[in-house]
Design a protein around this motif. Structure first.
Motif, PDB file in Angstrom:
ATOM      1  N   ASP A   1       0.796  -1.243   0.000  1.00 45.92           N
ATOM      2  CA  ASP A   1       0.000   0.000   0.000  1.00 45.92           C
ATOM      3  C   ASP A   1       0.820   1.280   0.000  1.00 45.92           C
ATOM      4  N   TYR A   2       2.012   1.236  -0.585  1.00 42.99           N
ATOM      5  CA  TYR A   2       2.748   2.472  -0.826  1.00 42.99           C
ATOM      6  C   TYR A   2       2.273   3.027  -2.173  1.00 42.99           C
ATOM      7  N   ARG A   3       1.956   4.309  -2.193  1.00 47.11           N
ATOM      8  CA  ARG A   3       1.360   4.904  -3.396  1.00 47.11           C
ATOM      9  C   ARG A   3       2.476   5.335  -4.356  1.00 47.11           C
ATOM     10  N   VAL A   4       3.029   4.352  -5.053  1.00 47.44           N
ATOM     11  CA  VAL A   4       4.105   4.642  -6.003  1.00 47.44           C
ATOM     12  C   VAL A   4       3.503   4.891  -7.383  1.00 47.44           C
ATOM     13  N   LEU A   5       3.925   5.988  -8.007  1.00 44.57           N
ATOM     14  CA  LEU A   5       3.393   6.385  -9.306  1.00 44.57           C
ATOM     15  C   LEU A   5       4.141   5.704 -10.434  1.00 44.57           C
ATOM     16  N   PRO A   6       3.451   5.327 -11.511  1.00 41.37           N
ATOM     17  CA  PRO A   6       4.140   4.763 -12.674  1.00 41.37           C
ATOM     18  C   PRO A   6       5.117   5.775 -13.264  1.00 41.37           C
TER      19      PRO A   6
ATOM     20  N   ARG B   1       5.580   3.976   6.543  1.00 38.81           N
ATOM     21  CA  ARG B   1       4.899   4.764   5.508  1.00 38.81           C
ATOM     22  C   ARG B   1       4.637   6.183   6.005  1.00 38.81           C
ATOM     23  N   GLN B   2       4.210   6.299   7.257  1.00 38.47           N
ATOM     24  CA  GLN B   2       3.939   7.611   7.836  1.00 38.47           C
ATOM     25  C   GLN B   2       5.219   8.441   7.915  1.00 38.47           C
ATOM     26  N   TYR B   3       6.317   7.791   8.304  1.00 37.79           N
ATOM     27  CA  TYR B   3       7.594   8.503   8.381  1.00 37.79           C
ATOM     28  C   TYR B   3       8.016   9.001   7.000  1.00 37.79           C
ATOM     29  N   MET B   4       7.872   8.155   5.985  1.00 32.03           N
ATOM     30  CA  MET B   4       8.267   8.549   4.630  1.00 32.03           C
ATOM     31  C   MET B   4       7.390   9.695   4.132  1.00 32.03           C
ATOM     32  N   LYS B   5       6.137   9.695   4.531  1.00 34.04           N
ATOM     33  CA  LYS B   5       5.234  10.789   4.162  1.00 34.04           C
ATOM     34  C   LYS B   5       5.713  12.102   4.794  1.00 34.04           C
TER      35      LYS B   5
ATOM     36  N   PHE C   1      15.483  14.926  11.131  1.00 30.00           N
ATOM     37  CA  PHE C   1      15.269  13.526  10.752  1.00 30.00           C
ATOM     38  C   PHE C   1      14.908  12.688  11.976  1.00 30.00           C
ATOM     39  N   ARG C   2      15.634  12.949  13.071  1.00 30.94           N
ATOM     40  CA  ARG C   2      15.366  12.206  14.304  1.00 30.94           C
ATOM     41  C   ARG C   2      13.972  12.549  14.838  1.00 30.94           C
ATOM     42  N   GLN C   3      13.639  13.835  14.820  1.00 33.54           N
ATOM     43  CA  GLN C   3      12.337  14.266  15.328  1.00 33.54           C
ATOM     44  C   GLN C   3      11.189  13.651  14.527  1.00 33.54           C
ATOM     45  N   GLU C   4      11.329  13.621  13.200  1.00 37.25           N
ATOM     46  CA  GLU C   4      10.293  13.023  12.352  1.00 37.25           C
ATOM     47  C   GLU C   4      10.188  11.519  12.587  1.00 37.25           C
ATOM     48  N   PHE C   5      11.339  10.888  12.794  1.00 37.38           N
ATOM     49  CA  PHE C   5      11.350   9.446  13.062  1.00 37.38           C
ATOM     50  C   PHE C   5      10.575   9.148  14.342  1.00 37.38           C
ATOM     51  N   ILE C   6      10.852   9.895  15.398  1.00 35.99           N
ATOM     52  CA  ILE C   6      10.167   9.676  16.678  1.00 35.99           C
ATOM     53  C   ILE C   6       8.678   9.982  16.550  1.00 35.99           C
ATOM     54  N   ALA C   7       8.343  11.035  15.805  1.00 34.51           N
ATOM     55  CA  ALA C   7       6.933  11.388  15.618  1.00 34.51           C
ATOM     56  C   ALA C   7       6.151  10.266  14.947  1.00 34.51           C
ATOM     57  N   ALA C   8       6.791   9.563  14.021  1.00 32.27           N
ATOM     58  CA  ALA C   8       6.093   8.505  13.278  1.00 32.27           C
ATOM     59  C   ALA C   8       6.217   7.138  13.938  1.00 32.27           C
ATOM     60  N   LEU C   9       7.381   6.847  14.547  1.00 27.14           N
ATOM     61  CA  LEU C   9       7.642   5.493  15.025  1.00 27.14           C
ATOM     62  C   LEU C   9       7.700   5.364  16.535  1.00 27.14           C
ATOM     63  N   GLY C  10       7.652   6.475  17.250  1.00 28.50           N
ATOM     64  CA  GLY C  10       7.596   6.399  18.700  1.00 28.50           C
ATOM     65  C   GLY C  10       8.958   6.544  19.352  1.00 28.50           C
ATOM     66  N   PRO C  11       9.030   6.455  20.682  1.00 28.93           N
ATOM     67  CA  PRO C  11      10.280   6.633  21.431  1.00 28.93           C
ATOM     68  C   PRO C  11      11.376   5.683  20.950  1.00 28.93           C
TER      69      PRO C  11
ATOM     70  N   ASN D   1       8.731  13.427   2.948  1.00 27.30           N
ATOM     71  CA  ASN D   1       8.379  13.972   1.632  1.00 27.30           C
ATOM     72  C   ASN D   1       7.683  15.325   1.729  1.00 27.30           C
ATOM     73  N   GLU D   2       7.021  15.568   2.844  1.00 28.20           N
ATOM     74  CA  GLU D   2       6.285  16.826   3.014  1.00 28.20           C
ATOM     75  C   GLU D   2       7.150  17.937   3.611  1.00 28.20           C
ATOM     76  N   ALA D   3       8.410  17.631   3.903  1.00 30.49           N
ATOM     77  CA  ALA D   3       9.303  18.633   4.483  1.00 30.49           C
ATOM     78  C   ALA D   3       9.641  19.712   3.446  1.00 30.49           C
ATOM     79  N   GLU D   4      10.187  20.813   3.933  1.00 30.02           N
ATOM     80  CA  GLU D   4      10.581  21.896   3.038  1.00 30.02           C
ATOM     81  C   GLU D   4      11.706  21.428   2.109  1.00 30.02           C
ATOM     82  N   PRO D   5      11.710  21.867   0.852  1.00 32.17           N
ATOM     83  CA  PRO D   5      12.796  21.502  -0.074  1.00 32.17           C
ATOM     84  C   PRO D   5      14.141  22.053   0.397  1.00 32.17           C
ATOM     85  N   GLY D   6      15.202  21.452  -0.119  1.00 33.96           N
ATOM     86  CA  GLY D   6      16.541  21.945   0.161  1.00 33.96           C
ATOM     87  C   GLY D   6      17.175  21.325   1.389  1.00 33.96           C
ATOM     88  N   PRO D   7      18.370  21.808   1.762  1.00 29.28           N
ATOM     89  CA  PRO D   7      19.101  21.260   2.921  1.00 29.28           C
ATOM     90  C   PRO D   7      18.283  21.387   4.203  1.00 29.28           C
ATOM     91  N   ARG D   8      18.526  20.455   5.126  1.00 32.25           N
ATOM     92  CA  ARG D   8      17.779  20.452   6.382  1.00 32.25           C
ATOM     93  C   ARG D   8      18.709  20.177   7.553  1.00 32.25           C
TER      94      ARG D   8
END
Length: 388
Positions: A113-118, A343-347, A362-372, A350-357
């Motif tokens: 169920d990953y929404r990969v485009l042709p 899937r939530q983490y990858m979303k 990355f750690r904060q997004e990981f914890i937000a999606a996958l927990g402690p 992908n929704e982050a601002e373009p360019g360098p970060r």
């Protein structure tokens, strides 16, 4: 916008009813550009691209031929434009493996169920006969010193490039020895011919025994060289193709920054040394699990607190070996046991601002999606300890 979407959907249906699949696909793409979440347009586009060949684009091909310049031949496969300066049969084997990587990639992610485009158009692959040509091209065009890299995906030009592993620098002593044996064999043949003309049968027999022993050694080196190079070629072909497919199907976004473990963990999980067998994150992998398990046994696994913020591979090959093996294990673990959260983490990435970060994001997004991290890290270590 809704009116534009409805109009295009109606026109796309008409195109399909009138056997104009490529025109319908273009319209569904336009709908998805306007509304990326449009499920009906996505499903219909997938169905078209699963049952029809991508259209040829002669204008684009001509432009690419001009860009790459003289010395390259072009082979067009169903999903790739392959520019090559290499042995044709080797290139055709790479083309078949690229297509298998394409099919395996889409089948795997759609199944979960990953929404990969042709693909919108064929992807570009550049193949070189030897390491030196590959390294010179990478330095001149992309400013990359390839070092230990046997191939790479360029986000700037959106192509992949690699070379025939038989010319890899680490094979030089073997290649030199094979050339030496071939020259010795040529000299023996001349001496055997001279001895036959002189009717010196004892010398002929003696030289033939030498030749037999020499050919046995030459065959050993040839077979081993071919077998090891074949394994390396297969793994890197699929690895680089997966990078390219991920950045051209919406799984990754071209102008976003990603943590190393996600991008490389994904690609390493599709590597294979035997393309005749199924491969992917749920299939047996011959090399990486052993590498990851050894990291655990040696106490070399990097704590997740630090590992999640790594952005690129170290220049040192040994240090690179560590992060690649751990990236493989982490992606495999999450794909198998935390797929929905992955899937939530990858979303989120992908929704982050373009360019360098800031890597800390990355750690904060990981914890937000996958927990402690602490309980997840314990499960991850238990997984790696038994990985096979």
């Amino acid at each position: 916008v809704d009116g534009d979407v409805d109009t295009r959907m109606a026109l796309a249906r008409w195109c399909q009813q009138n056997q104009m699949p490529n025109q319908a696909a273009d319209l569904y793409w336009e709908v998805l550009d306007l509304n990326p979440a449009h499920e009906q347009a996505y499903k219909r586009l997938v169905k078209i691209r699963d049952t029809t060949r991508l259209p040829d684009d002669e204008q684009r091909q001509a432009k690419l031929i001009k860009a790459y310049g003289d010395g390259f031949d072009l082979y067009v496969s169903p999903h790739f434009l392959i520019f090559y300066q290499a042995e044709k049969q080797w290139m055709l084997n790479r083309a078949a493996l690229l297509e298998k990587a394409h099919d395996t990639y889409f089948n795997t992610f759609r199944r979960y169920d990953y929404r990969v485009l042709p693909l919108r158009q064929r992807l570009v692959c550049v193949l070189f006969a030897d390491h030196d040509s590959y390294a010179a091209f990478a330095l001149e065009r992309d400013g990359i010193k390839v070092g230990w890299m046997t191939g790479y995906y360029s986000r700037r030009t959106n192509d992949i490039q690699f070379y025939d592993d038989r010319s890899a620098p680490h094979f030089k002593p073997v290649v030199d020895r094979m050339r030496q044996l071939e020259n010795m064999n040529a000299q023996l043949r001349e001496r055997i011919t001279d001895a036959r003309r002189a009717r010196n049968h004892a010398v002929v027999l003696h030289l033939q025994r030498q030749q037999k022993q020499l050919l046995r050694e030459l065959t050993f080196y040839r077979n081993r060289h071919e077998a090891i190079a074949k394994i390396g070629d297969a793994a890197k072909t699929v690895h680089e193709a997966i990078h390219q497919l991920a950045f051209n199907s919406g799984l990754h976004v071209q102008d976003r920054a990603y943590p190393f473990w996600l991008v490389e963990g994904l690609a390493t999980n599709f590597e294979t040394d035997n393309p005749a067998k199924p491969f992917g994150p749920l299939r047996k992998h011959e090399l990486r699990p052993k590498q990851a398990r050894q990291l655990f046994e040696q106490g070399a696994i990097i704590p997740l607190e630090d590992f999640l913020t790594v952005q690129r591979a170290p220049a040192d090959p040994q240090a690179a070996h560590v992060v690649y093996a751990q990236a493989f294990a982490l992606f495999r673990f999450l794909f198998r046991y935390e797929n929905e959260k992955l899937r939530q983490y990858m979303k989120l990435t992908n929704e982050a601002e373009p360019g360098p970060r800031d890597p800390q994001q990355f750690r904060q997004e990981f914890i937000a999606a996958l927990g402690p991290l602490a309980p997840l890290e314990k499960r991850f270590h238990d997984y790696v300890r038994k990985l096979d």
